[in-house]
Scaffold this motif. Sequence first.
Motif, PDB file in Angstrom:
ATOM      1  N   GLY A  51       0.830  -1.210   0.000  1.00 42.83           N
ATOM      2  CA  GLY A  51       0.000   0.000   0.000  1.00 42.83           C
ATOM      3  C   GLY A  51       0.857   1.250   0.000  1.00 42.83           C
ATOM      4  O   GLY A  51       2.095   1.190  -0.071  1.00 42.83           O
ATOM      5  N   PHE A  52       0.187   2.354   0.099  1.00 39.23           N
ATOM      6  CA  PHE A  52       0.859   3.655   0.079  1.00 39.23           C
ATOM      7  C   PHE A  52       1.880   3.758   1.230  1.00 39.23           C
ATOM      8  O   PHE A  52       3.095   3.862   0.999  1.00 39.23           O
ATOM      9  CB  PHE A  52      -0.233   4.731   0.150  1.00 39.23           C
ATOM     10  N   ILE A  53       1.416   3.679   2.456  1.00 41.16           N
ATOM     11  CA  ILE A  53       2.330   3.846   3.588  1.00 41.16           C
ATOM     12  C   ILE A  53       3.227   2.615   3.740  1.00 41.16           C
ATOM     13  O   ILE A  53       4.432   2.731   3.993  1.00 41.16           O
ATOM     14  CB  ILE A  53       1.539   4.116   4.894  1.00 41.16           C
TER      15      ILE A  53
ATOM     16  N   LYS B  81     -11.790   0.721  13.567  1.00 36.40           N
ATOM     17  CA  LYS B  81     -10.424   1.019  13.997  1.00 36.40           C
ATOM     18  C   LYS B  81     -10.352   1.147  15.531  1.00 36.40           C
ATOM     19  O   LYS B  81      -9.371   0.749  16.154  1.00 36.40           O
ATOM     20  CB  LYS B  81      -9.924   2.307  13.343  1.00 36.40           C
TER      21      LYS B  81
ATOM     22  N   THR C  51      -2.194  11.469   5.758  1.00 37.01           N
ATOM     23  CA  THR C  51      -0.831  11.241   5.286  1.00 37.01           C
ATOM     24  C   THR C  51      -0.814  11.390   3.766  1.00 37.01           C
ATOM     25  O   THR C  51      -1.722  10.894   3.094  1.00 37.01           O
ATOM     26  CB  THR C  51      -0.380   9.824   5.703  1.00 37.01           C
TER      27      THR C  51
ATOM     28  N   ASP D  94       0.105  -8.598   1.318  1.00 36.64           N
ATOM     29  CA  ASP D  94      -0.881  -7.644   0.800  1.00 36.64           C
ATOM     30  C   ASP D  94      -1.792  -8.364  -0.192  1.00 36.64           C
ATOM     31  O   ASP D  94      -1.316  -9.129  -1.031  1.00 36.64           O
ATOM     32  CB  ASP D  94      -0.164  -6.476   0.097  1.00 36.64           C
ATOM     33  N   ASP D  95      -3.095  -8.102  -0.071  1.00 40.42           N
ATOM     34  CA  ASP D  95      -4.027  -8.754  -1.017  1.00 40.42           C
ATOM     35  C   ASP D  95      -4.252  -7.902  -2.270  1.00 40.42           C
ATOM     36  O   ASP D  95      -5.078  -8.233  -3.111  1.00 40.42           O
ATOM     37  CB  ASP D  95      -5.356  -9.082  -0.325  1.00 40.42           C
TER      38      ASP D  95
ATOM     39  N   ALA E 134      -4.007 -10.793   4.871  1.00 40.44           N
ATOM     40  CA  ALA E 134      -3.319 -10.884   6.165  1.00 40.44           C
ATOM     41  C   ALA E 134      -4.223 -11.585   7.178  1.00 40.44           C
ATOM     42  O   ALA E 134      -3.834 -11.822   8.311  1.00 40.44           O
ATOM     43  CB  ALA E 134      -2.934  -9.494   6.650  1.00 40.44           C
TER      44      ALA E 134
ATOM     45  N   LEU F  27      -0.726  -2.661   8.931  1.00 43.91           N
ATOM     46  CA  LEU F  27      -1.270  -1.516   8.195  1.00 43.91           C
ATOM     47  C   LEU F  27      -2.440  -1.918   7.299  1.00 43.91           C
ATOM     48  O   LEU F  27      -3.152  -1.052   6.774  1.00 43.91           O
ATOM     49  CB  LEU F  27      -0.178  -0.892   7.306  1.00 43.91           C
TER      50      LEU F  27
ATOM     51  N   TYR G  41     -15.831   2.992   9.731  1.00 51.63           N
ATOM     52  CA  TYR G  41     -14.363   2.935   9.659  1.00 51.63           C
ATOM     53  C   TYR G  41     -13.771   3.292  11.028  1.00 51.63           C
ATOM     54  O   TYR G  41     -12.944   2.557  11.576  1.00 51.63           O
ATOM     55  CB  TYR G  41     -13.885   3.905   8.569  1.00 51.63           C
TER      56      TYR G  41
ATOM     57  N   SER H 165      -5.831  -5.278  -2.711  1.00 48.49           N
ATOM     58  CA  SER H 165      -7.186  -4.728  -2.884  1.00 48.49           C
ATOM     59  C   SER H 165      -7.129  -3.230  -3.194  1.00 48.49           C
ATOM     60  O   SER H 165      -7.896  -2.748  -4.024  1.00 48.49           O
ATOM     61  CB  SER H 165      -8.053  -4.997  -1.659  1.00 48.49           C
ATOM     62  N   THR H 166      -6.253  -2.502  -2.541  1.00 48.82           N
ATOM     63  CA  THR H 166      -6.027  -1.098  -2.924  1.00 48.82           C
ATOM     64  C   THR H 166      -4.554  -0.826  -3.197  1.00 48.82           C
ATOM     65  O   THR H 166      -4.217   0.165  -3.829  1.00 48.82           O
ATOM     66  CB  THR H 166      -6.506  -0.115  -1.820  1.00 48.82           C
ATOM     67  N   GLY H 167      -3.682  -1.695  -2.744  1.00 52.07           N
ATOM     68  CA  GLY H 167      -2.246  -1.531  -2.995  1.00 52.07           C
ATOM     69  C   GLY H 167      -1.880  -2.081  -4.361  1.00 52.07           C
ATOM     70  O   GLY H 167      -2.740  -2.586  -5.082  1.00 52.07           O
TER      71      GLY H 167
HETATM   72  P1  NAD Z   1      -3.561   1.739   1.350  1.00 50.80           P
HETATM   73  O1  NAD Z   1      -4.935   1.384   0.889  1.00 50.80           O
HETATM   74  O2  NAD Z   1      -2.606   2.211   0.332  1.00 50.80           O
HETATM   75  O3  NAD Z   1      -2.900   0.550   2.156  1.00 50.80           O
HETATM   76  C1  NAD Z   1      -3.608  -0.522   2.704  1.00 50.80           C
HETATM   77  C2  NAD Z   1      -3.020  -1.785   2.115  1.00 50.80           C
HETATM   78  O4  NAD Z   1      -3.604  -2.919   2.735  1.00 50.80           O
HETATM   79  C3  NAD Z   1      -3.325  -1.916   0.616  1.00 50.80           C
HETATM   80  O5  NAD Z   1      -2.132  -2.232  -0.064  1.00 50.80           O
HETATM   81  C4  NAD Z   1      -4.330  -3.052   0.533  1.00 50.80           C
HETATM   82  O6  NAD Z   1      -4.217  -3.760  -0.688  1.00 50.80           O
HETATM   83  C5  NAD Z   1      -3.941  -3.861   1.736  1.00 50.80           C
HETATM   84  N1  NAD Z   1      -4.986  -4.671   2.357  1.00 50.80           N
HETATM   85  C6  NAD Z   1      -6.230  -4.292   2.739  1.00 50.80           C
HETATM   86  N2  NAD Z   1      -6.835  -5.297   3.378  1.00 50.80           N
HETATM   87  C7  NAD Z   1      -5.949  -6.326   3.419  1.00 50.80           C
HETATM   88  C8  NAD Z   1      -5.964  -7.625   3.965  1.00 50.80           C
HETATM   89  N3  NAD Z   1      -7.021  -8.071   4.646  1.00 50.80           N
HETATM   90  N4  NAD Z   1      -4.885  -8.412   3.805  1.00 50.80           N
HETATM   91  C9  NAD Z   1      -3.792  -7.958   3.138  1.00 50.80           C
HETATM   92  N5  NAD Z   1      -3.710  -6.748   2.611  1.00 50.80           N
HETATM   93  C10 NAD Z   1      -4.777  -5.933   2.757  1.00 50.80           C
HETATM   94  O7  NAD Z   1      -3.741   2.816   2.492  1.00 50.80           O
HETATM   95  P2  NAD Z   1      -2.665   3.537   3.407  1.00 50.80           P
HETATM   96  O8  NAD Z   1      -2.982   4.958   3.340  1.00 50.80           O
HETATM   97  O9  NAD Z   1      -1.297   3.070   3.102  1.00 50.80           O
HETATM   98  O10 NAD Z   1      -3.098   3.019   4.846  1.00 50.80           O
HETATM   99  C11 NAD Z   1      -2.304   2.167   5.650  1.00 50.80           C
HETATM  100  C12 NAD Z   1      -2.869   2.148   7.061  1.00 50.80           C
HETATM  101  O11 NAD Z   1      -2.797   3.459   7.617  1.00 50.80           O
HETATM  102  C13 NAD Z   1      -4.319   1.722   7.166  1.00 50.80           C
HETATM  103  O12 NAD Z   1      -4.475   0.889   8.297  1.00 50.80           O
HETATM  104  C14 NAD Z   1      -5.075   3.019   7.370  1.00 50.80           C
HETATM  105  O13 NAD Z   1      -6.263   2.838   8.085  1.00 50.80           O
HETATM  106  C15 NAD Z   1      -4.056   3.818   8.142  1.00 50.80           C
HETATM  107  N6  NAD Z   1      -4.285   5.266   7.966  1.00 50.80           N
HETATM  108  C16 NAD Z   1      -3.925   5.900   6.811  1.00 50.80           C
HETATM  109  C17 NAD Z   1      -4.144   7.268   6.696  1.00 50.80           C
HETATM  110  C18 NAD Z   1      -3.759   8.053   5.458  1.00 50.80           C
HETATM  111  O14 NAD Z   1      -3.936   9.271   5.444  1.00 50.80           O
HETATM  112  N7  NAD Z   1      -3.238   7.432   4.411  1.00 50.80           N
HETATM  113  C19 NAD Z   1      -4.739   7.984   7.749  1.00 50.80           C
HETATM  114  C20 NAD Z   1      -5.102   7.292   8.883  1.00 50.80           C
HETATM  115  C21 NAD Z   1      -4.850   5.938   9.004  1.00 50.80           C
END
Ligand code: NAD
Length: 324
Positions: free
Chosen positions: A13-15, A156, A182, A34-35, A60, A79, A152, A37-39
């Motif tokens: 994913g992003f972070i 969390k 972020t 990572d599945d 996961a 994450l 959501y 789904s959004t990554g």
């Molecule tokens: P993102 O969607 O890019 O990352 C989430 C990753 O998790 C994705 O790559 C997705 O494919 C993967 N994923 C989702 N469900 C899964 C599962 N069951 N098994 C395996 N992989 C799975 O989003 P992000 O912004 O990188 O967020 C990362 C974390 O940070 C999340 O927990 C999110 O709630 C938290 N967060 C992010 C922000 C932000 O501003 N980006 C703010 C608050 C909290």
Amino acid sequence: MSQNHALITGGAGFIGSHLAEHLLAAGWRVTAVDDLSTGSIANLRSVEGRPGFRLYVSSAGDEALLRALAADAHVVFHLAAVVGVKKVMESAIQTIEKNLHTTETVLKVANLFRLRTVVASTSEVYGANPRESFREDDDSIIGTSRHRRWSYAASKLLDEFHAFAYFYSTSLPVTVVRLFNTIGPRQVGHYGMVVPTFVGQALAGRPITVYGDGRQRRCFTFVKDVVRCLAELAARPATVGQVYNIGSDQEITIMDLARKVKAMTGSPSEVVLQSYQEVFGENFVDMERRKPDVSKLRAAIGYAPDTRLEAMLQTVIDELKPRG
Ligand code: NAD
């Protein structure tokens, strides 16, 4: 001691992908689950094939896989989650079921191997709390369950209770982090994330769409600052059993953000208002402000995110510009 090994759920994913880069550069081994789904695999282009890095494309929530991977890990950064207001509104059932099940599995396996654990939560858990800036012990004021957007935050929040239940019952060395908005390269706009959406609209010369009246204020944090904080918090034993805000405390209204993006891209785009109802349907509520108090973070690691907004926006513009 053997080389440090981190397991990152949501590592494509992003972070997660920035965290993988950061840890590998610091000499860690990294296993990402990572599945997609959004990554995406593309997020991991810079680390693909690097010694010490592995990606497993899987949920996961797959306990057997997680047990196998956790056996020689030292830290798990959890994450993986369904993220983004738009996505959460569209898939409310999935948000609840997937987020809760995944966290349950991660904590269970982490406990089995006594892994140092970092659980990603969100500033959304403060909900409709009207405070000017949030401190970690402030109350969560979550709205009615009739409004899907709260699912959501509620899921969390339950993740947090679950993490601390392990801490109190089994002394699992867990830390919860509440991330505020972020931003940075690799974040995508199609799940409702405001900065890549505005930059994409501006670069394409389309209207920059500001939801509501644009007076809502947010604090944006650079992803590279965030991953540094995650690694630092995980390295410090005193942070076990604690929750930390991770965010910048520079505030900007969403209208000013739109204007800034327009100016920085030199875009001819108009900035237009769009009602929440139009975008999310009935019953959408948004918070006026969401500003972290980062004094606890600063006391713990001697640092808080401080990259200037313009510098962060420039990285997003530079990334999206060549794509047009
Ligand atoms: P993102 O969607 O890019 O990352 C989430 C990753 O998790 C994705 O790559 C997705 O494919 C993967 N994923 C989702 N469900 C899964 C599962 N069951 N098994 C395996 N992989 C799975 O989003 P992000 O912004 O990188 O967020 C990362 C974390 O940070 C999340 O927990 C999110 O709630 C938290 N967060 C992010 C922000 C932000 O501003 N980006 C703010 C608050 C909290």
